[in-house]
Scaffold this active site. Structure first.
Site, mmCIF file in Angstrom:
data_model
loop_
_atom_site.group_PDB
_atom_site.id
_atom_site.type_symbol
_atom_site.label_atom_id
_atom_site.label_comp_id
_atom_site.label_asym_id
_atom_site.label_seq_id
_atom_site.Cartn_x
_atom_site.Cartn_y
_atom_site.Cartn_z
ATOM 1 N N THR A 173 20.521 3.260 7.354
ATOM 2 C CA THR A 173 21.926 3.000 7.678
ATOM 3 C C THR A 173 22.026 1.518 8.082
ATOM 4 O OG1 THR A 173 21.564 3.530 10.000
ATOM 5 C CG2 THR A 173 22.205 5.349 8.547
ATOM 6 N N ARG A 221 23.511 -13.569 4.233
ATOM 7 C CA ARG A 221 22.951 -12.277 3.825
ATOM 8 C C ARG A 221 23.771 -11.613 2.733
ATOM 9 N NH1 ARG A 221 18.720 -10.436 7.081
ATOM 10 N NH2 ARG A 221 18.577 -11.466 9.100
ATOM 11 N N SER A 265 0.841 -1.217 0.000
ATOM 12 C CA SER A 265 0.000 0.000 0.000
ATOM 13 C C SER A 265 0.866 1.253 0.000
ATOM 14 C CB SER A 265 -0.949 0.000 1.197
ATOM 15 O OG SER A 265 -0.252 0.197 2.414
ATOM 16 N N ASN A 266 2.047 1.189 0.678
ATOM 17 C CA ASN A 266 2.943 2.352 0.631
ATOM 18 C C ASN A 266 3.533 2.526 -0.769
ATOM 19 O OD1 ASN A 266 3.544 3.882 3.260
ATOM 20 N ND2 ASN A 266 3.397 1.781 3.944
ATOM 21 N N HIS A 287 8.767 3.593 8.818
ATOM 22 C CA HIS A 287 8.634 2.718 9.980
ATOM 23 C C HIS A 287 7.431 3.182 10.790
ATOM 24 C CE1 HIS A 287 9.870 0.127 13.284
ATOM 25 N NE2 HIS A 287 9.683 1.163 14.113
ATOM 26 N N LEU A 292 18.819 -5.401 6.033
ATOM 27 C CA LEU A 292 19.930 -5.255 5.092
ATOM 28 C C LEU A 292 21.196 -4.958 5.874
ATOM 29 C CD1 LEU A 292 17.948 -3.085 2.534
ATOM 30 C CD2 LEU A 292 18.720 -5.442 2.147
ATOM 31 N N LEU A 322 19.410 -0.948 12.432
ATOM 32 C CA LEU A 322 17.982 -1.140 12.154
ATOM 33 C C LEU A 322 17.148 0.071 12.593
ATOM 34 C CD1 LEU A 322 15.781 -3.250 11.243
ATOM 35 C CD2 LEU A 322 15.500 -3.723 13.691
ATOM 36 N N ASP A 323 16.295 0.558 11.677
ATOM 37 C CA ASP A 323 15.363 1.646 12.002
ATOM 38 C C ASP A 323 16.071 2.814 12.676
ATOM 39 O OD1 ASP A 323 12.944 -0.882 12.922
ATOM 40 O OD2 ASP A 323 13.333 0.062 10.977
ATOM 41 N N MET A 379 10.546 -6.501 4.565
ATOM 42 C CA MET A 379 10.700 -7.109 5.883
ATOM 43 C C MET A 379 12.000 -7.896 6.064
ATOM 44 S SD MET A 379 8.134 -5.792 7.147
ATOM 45 C CE MET A 379 7.768 -6.498 8.733
HETATM 46 C C1 GRF Z 1 2.813 -1.983 7.392
HETATM 47 O O1 GRF Z 1 2.788 -2.557 8.688
HETATM 48 C C2 GRF Z 1 3.431 -0.614 7.465
HETATM 49 O O2 GRF Z 1 3.188 -0.013 8.716
HETATM 50 C C3 GRF Z 1 4.897 -0.887 7.298
HETATM 51 O O3 GRF Z 1 4.981 -2.001 6.420
HETATM 52 C C4 GRF Z 1 3.769 -2.791 6.539
HETATM 53 C C5 GRF Z 1 3.202 -3.138 5.186
HETATM 54 O O4 GRF Z 1 2.936 -1.973 4.495
HETATM 55 N N1 GRF Z 1 5.572 0.248 6.743
HETATM 56 P P1 GRF Z 1 2.503 -2.023 2.915
HETATM 57 O O5 GRF Z 1 0.985 -2.009 2.892
HETATM 58 O O6 GRF Z 1 3.049 -3.310 2.315
HETATM 59 O O7 GRF Z 1 3.084 -0.781 2.335
#
Ligand code: GRF
Length: 196
Positions: A140, A64, A12-13, A108, A92, A143-144, A89
């Site tokens: 970087t 990795r 969705s992002n 995030h 890296l 993480l996060d 997910m």
């Molecule tokens: C969601 O939990 C969002 O908060 C995080 O990634 C997950 C999936 O988002 N950024 P998306 O719908 O695949 O972009």
């Protein structure tokens, strides 16, 4: 500017970013990449005629650097200038993030530096925080972590559950990420602040 978007799920992002990169926006999506062939975002991108690449992380289990070398080889032909991680997910290593310093960003679902890692919404509720939201930052090796480019905030509501919170934060992500990418592409590092 050519933008590659990395995802692992529905995307969705990614969709929000793609749908904003039109008209006089100086960037265009050049690739949607995933570690999962069944990611909903891959099908959506393919339907839109956006190039896609998939590298399943499982055959590289534990190695990795080998996984990341394959990613680099598969994205190179698409010539990305910028990488947007969007619900990607896999962690890296510095071996990959160092190649993209200053050119890779991530979203995030928390107000970093609080709640790095997973299950952010449950942790916010557990802590009884009044404020929650999302952050876009430069990637970087940690993480996060990395310089914050924008944040969107919302008030945690009575009766919020991790799921209702996640849904409300996701809507903020779809507003924040495109706004940050526009500034990032223009070389403007002024943080974007949205009060949801
Ligand atoms: C969601 O939990 C969002 O908060 C995080 O990634 C997950 C999936 O988002 N950024 P998306 O719908 O695949 O972009």
């Amino acid at each position: 500017k050519r933008v590659a978007i990395f995802l692992s799920g529905g995307g969705s992002n990614m969709r929000a970013l793609v749908e904003d990169m039109t008209g006089d926006h100086p960037a265009r999506p050049c690739l949607v990449f995933s570690n999962r062939a069944d990611a909903g975002g891959i099908a959506w991108a393919r339907d839109r005629g956006i190039p896609t690449e998939v590298v399943d992380h499982r055959p590289f289990k534990g190695d990795r650097p080998a996984f990341e070398a394959e990613i680099s080889a598969r994205i190179a032909p698409h010539g990305p200038d910028i990488i947007c991680l969007a619900g990607f997910m896999r962690q890296l290593t510095g071996g990959f993030t160092d190649l993209w310093t200053g050119r890779m960003i991530n979203i995030h679902p928390s107000l970093l530096p609080k709640y790095k890692g997973l299950h952010t919404h449950a942790r916010v509720l557990e802590a009884g925080d009044a404020l929650h939201g999302c952050t876009v930052h430069e990637v970087t090796a940690a993480l996060d972590d990395g310089p914050i480019l924008g944040q969107a905030t919302l008030k945690v509501a009575e009766g919020d559950t991790p799921d209702t919170l996640a849904a409300r934060v996701l809507k903020l992500e779809h507003r924040l990420y495109p706004a940050v990418l526009r500034r990032f592409v223009a070389g403007d590092r002024t943080p974007v602040l949205i009060e949801g």
